[in-house]
Every structure is written in structure tokens, then in C-alpha cells.
Design a protein around this motif. Structure first.
Motif, mmCIF file in Angstrom:
data_model
loop_
_atom_site.group_PDB
_atom_site.id
_atom_site.type_symbol
_atom_site.label_atom_id
_atom_site.label_comp_id
_atom_site.label_asym_id
_atom_site.label_seq_id
_atom_site.Cartn_x
_atom_site.Cartn_y
_atom_site.Cartn_z
ATOM 1 N N SER A 98 -16.054 -5.218 -16.464
ATOM 2 C CA SER A 98 -15.093 -5.350 -17.554
ATOM 3 C C SER A 98 -14.122 -4.181 -17.641
ATOM 4 C CB SER A 98 -15.828 -5.493 -18.891
ATOM 5 O OG SER A 98 -16.606 -6.682 -18.891
ATOM 6 N N ALA A 99 -14.450 -3.071 -17.029
ATOM 7 C CA ALA A 99 -13.578 -1.896 -17.075
ATOM 8 C C ALA A 99 -13.830 -1.053 -15.838
ATOM 9 C CB ALA A 99 -13.817 -1.085 -18.343
ATOM 10 N N MET A 100 -12.761 -0.745 -15.122
ATOM 11 C CA MET A 100 -12.890 0.076 -13.914
ATOM 12 C C MET A 100 -11.543 0.682 -13.582
ATOM 13 S SD MET A 100 -12.843 -2.605 -10.671
ATOM 14 C CE MET A 100 -13.986 -3.826 -11.304
ATOM 15 N N THR A 101 -11.582 1.751 -12.796
ATOM 16 C CA THR A 101 -10.402 2.329 -12.172
ATOM 17 C C THR A 101 -10.767 2.711 -10.756
ATOM 18 O OG1 THR A 101 -9.586 3.228 -14.271
ATOM 19 C CG2 THR A 101 -8.650 4.142 -12.237
ATOM 20 N N ILE A 102 -9.968 2.276 -9.797
ATOM 21 C CA ILE A 102 -10.166 2.595 -8.382
ATOM 22 C C ILE A 102 -8.861 3.187 -7.874
ATOM 23 C CG2 ILE A 102 -10.828 1.697 -6.116
ATOM 24 C CD1 ILE A 102 -11.906 -0.783 -7.705
ATOM 25 N N MET A 103 -8.931 4.305 -7.162
ATOM 26 C CA MET A 103 -7.713 4.927 -6.664
ATOM 27 C C MET A 103 -7.969 5.608 -5.327
ATOM 28 S SD MET A 103 -7.304 8.304 -9.118
ATOM 29 C CE MET A 103 -6.830 7.330 -10.535
ATOM 30 N N ALA A 104 -6.905 5.741 -4.536
ATOM 31 C CA ALA A 104 -7.019 6.389 -3.231
ATOM 32 C C ALA A 104 -5.635 6.778 -2.733
ATOM 33 C CB ALA A 104 -7.695 5.471 -2.212
ATOM 34 N N TRP A 105 -5.600 7.822 -1.927
ATOM 35 C CA TRP A 105 -4.437 8.140 -1.108
ATOM 36 C C TRP A 105 -4.560 7.396 0.215
ATOM 37 C CZ3 TRP A 105 -0.215 10.775 -2.647
ATOM 38 C CH2 TRP A 105 -0.319 11.637 -3.746
ATOM 39 N N PHE A 106 -3.434 6.925 0.756
ATOM 40 C CA PHE A 106 -3.474 6.281 2.066
ATOM 41 C C PHE A 106 -2.147 6.467 2.780
ATOM 42 C CE2 PHE A 106 -1.680 3.094 -0.704
ATOM 43 C CZ PHE A 106 -0.797 2.354 0.077
ATOM 44 N N LYS A 107 -2.211 6.441 4.093
ATOM 45 C CA LYS A 107 -1.021 6.547 4.950
ATOM 46 C C LYS A 107 -1.232 5.611 6.133
ATOM 47 C CE LYS A 107 -0.247 10.404 7.319
ATOM 48 N NZ LYS A 107 -0.054 10.210 8.772
ATOM 49 N N SER A 108 -0.473 4.539 6.178
ATOM 50 C CA SER A 108 -0.630 3.528 7.214
ATOM 51 C C SER A 108 0.084 3.952 8.494
ATOM 52 C CB SER A 108 -0.069 2.193 6.729
ATOM 53 O OG SER A 108 -0.131 1.212 7.742
ATOM 54 N N ASN A 109 -0.499 3.598 9.617
ATOM 55 C CA ASN A 109 0.149 3.837 10.907
ATOM 56 C C ASN A 109 1.227 2.800 11.211
ATOM 57 O OD1 ASN A 109 -1.442 6.078 11.508
ATOM 58 N ND2 ASN A 109 -3.034 4.823 12.455
ATOM 59 N N VAL A 110 1.237 1.723 10.453
ATOM 60 C CA VAL A 110 2.223 0.660 10.655
ATOM 61 C C VAL A 110 2.898 0.365 9.328
ATOM 62 C CG1 VAL A 110 0.953 -0.372 12.577
ATOM 63 C CG2 VAL A 110 0.518 -1.179 10.256
ATOM 64 N N ALA A 111 4.137 -0.089 9.394
ATOM 65 C CA ALA A 111 4.831 -0.484 8.173
ATOM 66 C C ALA A 111 4.097 -1.662 7.527
ATOM 67 C CB ALA A 111 6.276 -0.859 8.488
ATOM 68 N N LEU A 112 4.009 -1.640 6.204
ATOM 69 C CA LEU A 112 3.333 -2.696 5.448
ATOM 70 C C LEU A 112 4.391 -3.489 4.694
ATOM 71 C CD1 LEU A 112 0.334 -0.578 4.077
ATOM 72 C CD2 LEU A 112 0.342 -2.113 6.048
ATOM 73 N N ASP A 113 4.789 -4.601 5.288
ATOM 74 C CA ASP A 113 5.854 -5.423 4.725
ATOM 75 C C ASP A 113 5.361 -6.143 3.475
ATOM 76 O OD1 ASP A 113 8.633 -6.645 5.298
ATOM 77 O OD2 ASP A 113 7.356 -8.397 4.964
ATOM 78 N N ALA A 114 6.233 -6.237 2.469
ATOM 79 C CA ALA A 114 5.853 -6.895 1.212
ATOM 80 C C ALA A 114 5.469 -8.351 1.426
ATOM 81 C CB ALA A 114 6.992 -6.795 0.197
ATOM 82 N N GLY A 115 6.057 -8.989 2.446
ATOM 83 C CA GLY A 115 5.749 -10.385 2.717
ATOM 84 C C GLY A 115 4.684 -10.588 3.767
ATOM 85 N N GLY A 116 4.081 -9.493 4.231
ATOM 86 C CA GLY A 116 3.082 -9.582 5.287
ATOM 87 C C GLY A 116 1.686 -9.824 4.743
ATOM 88 N N ALA A 117 0.736 -9.822 5.658
ATOM 89 C CA ALA A 117 -0.667 -10.029 5.295
ATOM 90 C C ALA A 117 -1.521 -9.449 6.402
ATOM 91 C CB ALA A 117 -0.969 -11.521 5.116
ATOM 92 N N GLY A 118 -2.810 -9.309 6.130
ATOM 93 C CA GLY A 118 -3.742 -8.946 7.192
ATOM 94 C C GLY A 118 -4.272 -7.541 7.146
ATOM 95 N N ASN A 119 -3.574 -6.601 6.495
ATOM 96 C CA ASN A 119 -4.075 -5.230 6.397
ATOM 97 C C ASN A 119 -4.953 -5.107 5.159
ATOM 98 O OD1 ASN A 119 -2.637 -3.462 8.569
ATOM 99 N ND2 ASN A 119 -1.051 -4.814 7.759
ATOM 100 N N ARG A 120 -6.209 -4.774 5.364
ATOM 101 C CA ARG A 120 -7.184 -4.714 4.277
ATOM 102 C C ARG A 120 -7.746 -3.293 4.214
ATOM 103 N NH1 ARG A 120 -4.989 -9.076 3.652
ATOM 104 N NH2 ARG A 120 -6.036 -11.080 3.391
ATOM 105 N N MET A 121 -7.556 -2.627 3.079
ATOM 106 C CA MET A 121 -7.977 -1.233 2.957
ATOM 107 C C MET A 121 -9.348 -1.088 2.306
ATOM 108 S SD MET A 121 -5.541 1.879 1.723
ATOM 109 C CE MET A 121 -5.820 1.829 -0.039
ATOM 110 N N LEU A 122 -9.720 -2.051 1.461
ATOM 111 C CA LEU A 122 -11.001 -1.930 0.749
ATOM 112 C C LEU A 122 -11.403 -3.286 0.200
ATOM 113 C CD1 LEU A 122 -12.023 0.819 -1.768
ATOM 114 C CD2 LEU A 122 -12.007 -1.558 -2.535
#
Length: 495
Positions: A98-122
Motif C-alpha cells: 500500500s505504500a512504497m518508494t523505490i529509487m535508483a541511479w542508472f546509466k544505459s549503454n544504449v539510448a532508451l526511446d520513449a516508444g521502445g520496449a524490451g529494456n528491463r531494469m528491475l
């Protein structure tokens, strides 16, 4: 299929390194139930500094190379096929529905397009996710609610090789997502987040979709943090004092008409301000950490520097020399040119002078036939191909390039079942899993067209639509008709 390709390729690259600083103390401790700083320097375990939710590293090749400098102290480097598994625990599952906060720093090796899919970080199995797709955004926050996907999207694309901070918050029947401390989206939920009591995957989901890049300081709280608390955690990660240059601009050679791209990385108390110079001339429009000049001309050659400043002071980089190579003919920048005028034998000669000759494989005879321009190569669609050995000149394809060829198809390729219908596809060109040019006739996505897939891991084969690809207009490729195709990569775009 007859294919007559030639290549005219342009290259502009920059490399970056990052300094290692001590991890900052988390200024918000109330409700913090898990903290992975990834400050280890060796081993196959990611340690939780708040408790015993230590993660096992899966498919990491050695003891040390994945532990790298990060945004705050150390980080862990994922290669797109490895991940971390943390066993289920109520503190990161049932207790935070019912209540949570999850946060992380990340730096992708590939561009992450807003219309793309397939990259899963967690993914906490069928409960909550950081992922690309399922809505518009290079990295979004998704939760499961009664089995349904509820996605708080950031609504924008993310660049490669740049640090971002993402935060997902569940509170009071709502889910919110923040990027770099800025609230991006809020959605309503119908109930608490599902708890499937499954493993937490870091660097992937539980279905084999992975993240390719760095991750740092992953935190989970059992309550919803306020906007001010989120900002305070980000500020604790920021360096203090006057600017210091971490990576100065690197000189480059760019072809006339190409894109000049220089970058600087600096630490110092925010906000940092940037002003670029060519020689002593101030470039008033160039005021970010990256200088971009599209369609560069010979007059753009010179020594470039940048002044980085903040309220505590300023620093100027040493000059980076830029050369602009004039275009004198179609051969300028050419690294491979196969005209298939060989007439006989088992070699497709490279006329560029780069030595990228190709070996003809599985041709039964009559490989060289009359083409659109002189001779052409007649491929049977059943295994015949030209194999070109790996080379430094071909490996240099990055940032900007042009690829062009004539082709005339007898069919769109091998048929495969897509369930309720069949589709066809065939390769024109492929290099590893990061560049693929295919003919596609798929009634479920695009028909009778050419599709280009580029980027690390972007081309996994098959006709199914990939996470990032672009295609020519549907219906533009006709059978038994000569077509001239040209693909131009320019400044992170494809035409």
C-alpha cells in the motif's frame, strides 16, 4: 534475391570515463528497508547495507570487472544478459503493497526511446517494475494491481551514457514516477500492489529481458517519500565546491556535412553552466555540456574549449582540435564497396581499398548475373550468402554512416507462422546482433518494406517487431522490380 550493396561510411566517436567518489550517506533513513550501494570491488554478491537481503549475481563472468565507478561511489555494470536475484522477503513485498518508494541511479549503454520496449531494469516478480515501454517512456514505473498493468510513464526518451535518477512511489491508491527528482506522472490504482511472493530481479525482469548499463544506489522504502525527501537524497549525491573537469572534450575528425559532437563532464556544486569557444570566439548558442554542430563545414575546424562555472568559480578545458575532412567524391569515407563485377569465382571483391572482400557461400553456380548497374549477385534465398570477415574498418561503424544498394526480389523471404497468419522476412545485411537490414512482409506489423534494426542487441533475428527499429513506408518494396535503397545514420537519427 539480387543485391548490389555499396557502403559510404562516416565515423565520429567519443569515449568517457568516470571518477570514483565515496558513497553519500542517505539523508532519509525512516522506512529504508533495503539499500544496495554496489560499492563492492570483487565477488558475486551485491550486499544490502540495511539488512540481509543480499543479491546473488547471475551470469557475471568474473569476480571484479562488473564492479565499476558509479554515480555515487561504485556501481554495477550489466551487459544485457546478466542480472541479480534477491530472495523474496515481506519487507520488499507483502509489507509495502500500500505504500512504497523505490529509487535508483542508472546509466544505459544504449539510448532508451520513449516508444521502445524490451529494456528491463528491475522486477519484483509480478509486483513492481522499472522498465522501458508498456507506455511512453525510456524507463517507467509499473505496478501490478489485481493482475492488471498500471504504468506511471515518464513520457520521454533517455540518452545513452548519461546518468538518470528514477523514483517510483505508491501512496494512497496512487502510483507516481519521478525523473531526476521531477514528478513526471501520476496514475490511480484500484487497490494495493499485488504481492506474488516472488524473487526480486535487478538488471532484468523474470522473463529474460535485461538491462544494458550501470546501476547505482538502489533503495527501497516501506513508505511514500515526499517530494522534498526525494530531492534531499538527490542533493546528497551531488558534489560540492567549484567545478572540476572529469573528462575534457576529445579532439575529433568529422567528414564535411557530418555532425560534430563534443562533450565535457564536470563535477561541482549545481547548477553548472557551460559556454563553448572555438579558438577565442564565443559560441553563444552552445551552452550545454554537449556541443553539437550538424552539417559541419570546413570553416568549423579549429580548437574547441568550454568554460564550466558555478557560484563557487569556473574552469576552462584545454583545447580539443577538430578537423573537418572535405568531401571530394563518392569515395570519400568509403570503407566497403561491392559492385559484384567479379563475373566468376568465389570472391566478392571490395573496391574501396579497405580489403573487405567477401566469400561466396553455398552458390551452386551462376552467382554473377546481369544487374541494374553492370553485374549483380543472384542469391537463392535458401542459404546462399556472402560472408565478410570482421575488420577494424567495419567495426568503426558508429554514430554516422550511409549504406546504399540496389535490390530486386523474387520473394520476401522464408515463411514462418505467426499463429493466425504467416509472415515472410529475409536479410539484406547483418552484422552481429547490432545491425540488421531486413525485408519484412508481416501482416501483423508492417508489410512489403525494409526494416532497419541498430543498437547493441537490437537485432535478435526473426520477423517479429523488435524493441527499436525503423522501416521504409509500407508497400514500398515490390517483387520483380529494381529498388535503390539508401540508409543514412545522422546524429542519432535514421533516414
Amino acid at each position: 534475391m539480387r543485391v548490389t550493396p555499396y557502403f559510404c561510411l562516416y565515423l565520429a566517436m567519443l569515449t568517457f570515463t568516470y571518477d570514483l567518489v565515496d558513497s553519500a550517506e542517505i539523508p532519509v533513513q525512516e522506512g529504508l528497508v533495503a539499500q544496495w550501494d554496489f560499492d563492492e570491488t570483487t565477488g558475486q554478491v551485491a550486499r544490502d547495507s540495511q539488512g540481509d537481503l543480499h543479491g546473488d549475481l547471475i551470469n557475471f563472468g568474473d569476480e571484479a570487472s562488473h564492479w565499476v565507478p558509479g554515480r555515487v561511489g561504485g556501481a554495477i555494470s550489466f551487459n544485457g544478459s546478466n542480472h541479480i536475484e534477491v530472495a523474496d522477503d515481506p519487507s520488499i513485498g507483502g509489507d509495502i503493497q500500500s505504500a512504497m518508494t523505490i529509487m535508483a541511479w542508472f546509466k544505459s549503454n544504449v539510448a532508451l526511446d520513449a516508444g521502445g520496449a524490451g529494456n528491463r531494469m528491475l522486477e519484483k516478480g509480478n509486483s513492481y517494475f522499472f522498465l522501458q515501454g508498456v507506455g511512453s517512456g525510456g524507463m517507467n514505473f509499473l505496478v501490478k494491481d489485481g493482475g492488471a498493468n498500471r504504468t506511471a510513464t515518464i513520457g520521454e526518451s533517455l540518452e545513452a551514457d548519461q546518468w538518470y535518477h528514477i523514483t517510483g512511489v505508491v501512496d494512497n491508491g496512487q502510483a507516481r514516477v519521478y525523473l531526476n527528482g521531477e514528478s513526471k506522472n501520476m496514475i490511480n490504482l484500484n487497490g494495493p500492489v499485488d504481492d506474488a511472493q516472488m524473487t526480486l530481479y535487478i538488471g532484468s525482469d523474470d522473463s529474460g529481458n535485461h538491462f544494458n548499463g550501470l546501476m547505482d544506489q538502489l533503495l527501497i522504502f516501506n513508505r511514500a517519500l515526499s517530494d522534498a525527501e526525494i530531492i534531499s537524497i538527490l542533493q546528497a549525491s551531488e558534489p560540492d565546491g567549484p567545478p572540476e573537469i572529469v573528462n575534457a572534450p576529445v579532439g575529433d575528425t568529422v567528414f564535411e556535412g557530418g555532425t560534430l559532437n563534443l562533450s565535457v563532464k564536470a563535477n561541482g556544486a549545481p547548477p553548472l553552466h557551460y559556454q563553448w569557444f572555438r579558438g577565442e570566439t564565443i559560441l553563444r548558442s552552445q551552452t550545454s555540456n554537449t556541443l553539437i554542430i550538424e552539417y559541419a563545414q570546413t570553416s568549423d575546424a579549429g580548437d574547441y574549449s568550454v568554460v564550466v562555472s558555478n557560484d563557487a568559480g569556473e574552469v576552462k578545458t584545454t583545447p580539443a582540435s577538430v578537423t573537418i575532412t572535405p568531401i571530394t567524391s563518392i569515395s570519400t569515407g568509403q570503407v566497403a564497396y561491392w559492385d559484384f563485377h567479379d563475373n566468376s569465382g568465389t570472391t566478392a571483391s571490395d573496391g574501396s581499398g579497405s580489403g573487405n572482400d567477401g566469400e561466396l557461400i553455398s552458390f551452386g553456380g551462376g552467382a554473377f548475373v546481369d544487374g541494374k548497374v553492370g553485374k549483380a549477385l543472384d542469391l537463392d534465398g535458401a542459404g546462399s550468402m556472402v560472408v565478410v570477415e570482421d575488420s577494424a574498418s567495419l567495426n568503426g561503424l558508429s554514430h554516422e554512416a550511409s549504406i546504399a544498394f540496389w535490390m530486386r526480389l523474387r520473394s520476401y523471404g522464408e515463411e514462418e507462422s505467426a499463429g493466425s497468419y504467416t509472415r515472410e522476412s529475409s536479410y539484406v545485411l547483418r552484422k552481429g546482433d547490432h545491425l540488421g537490414i531486413k525485408v519484412i512482409n508481416d501482416p501483423g506489423t508492417v508489410t512489403r518494406t525494409l526494416t532497419i534494426r541498430s543498437g547493441i542487441g537490437a537485432d535478435g533475428g526473426g520477423a517479429a517487431k523488435g524493441g527499436w527499429e525503423i522501416n521504409a513506408p509500407q508497400g514500398s518494396i515490390l517483387l520483380d522490380t529494381w529498388h535503390h535503397m539508401a540508409i543514412v545514420y545522422r546524429n542519432n537519427t535514421i533516414a
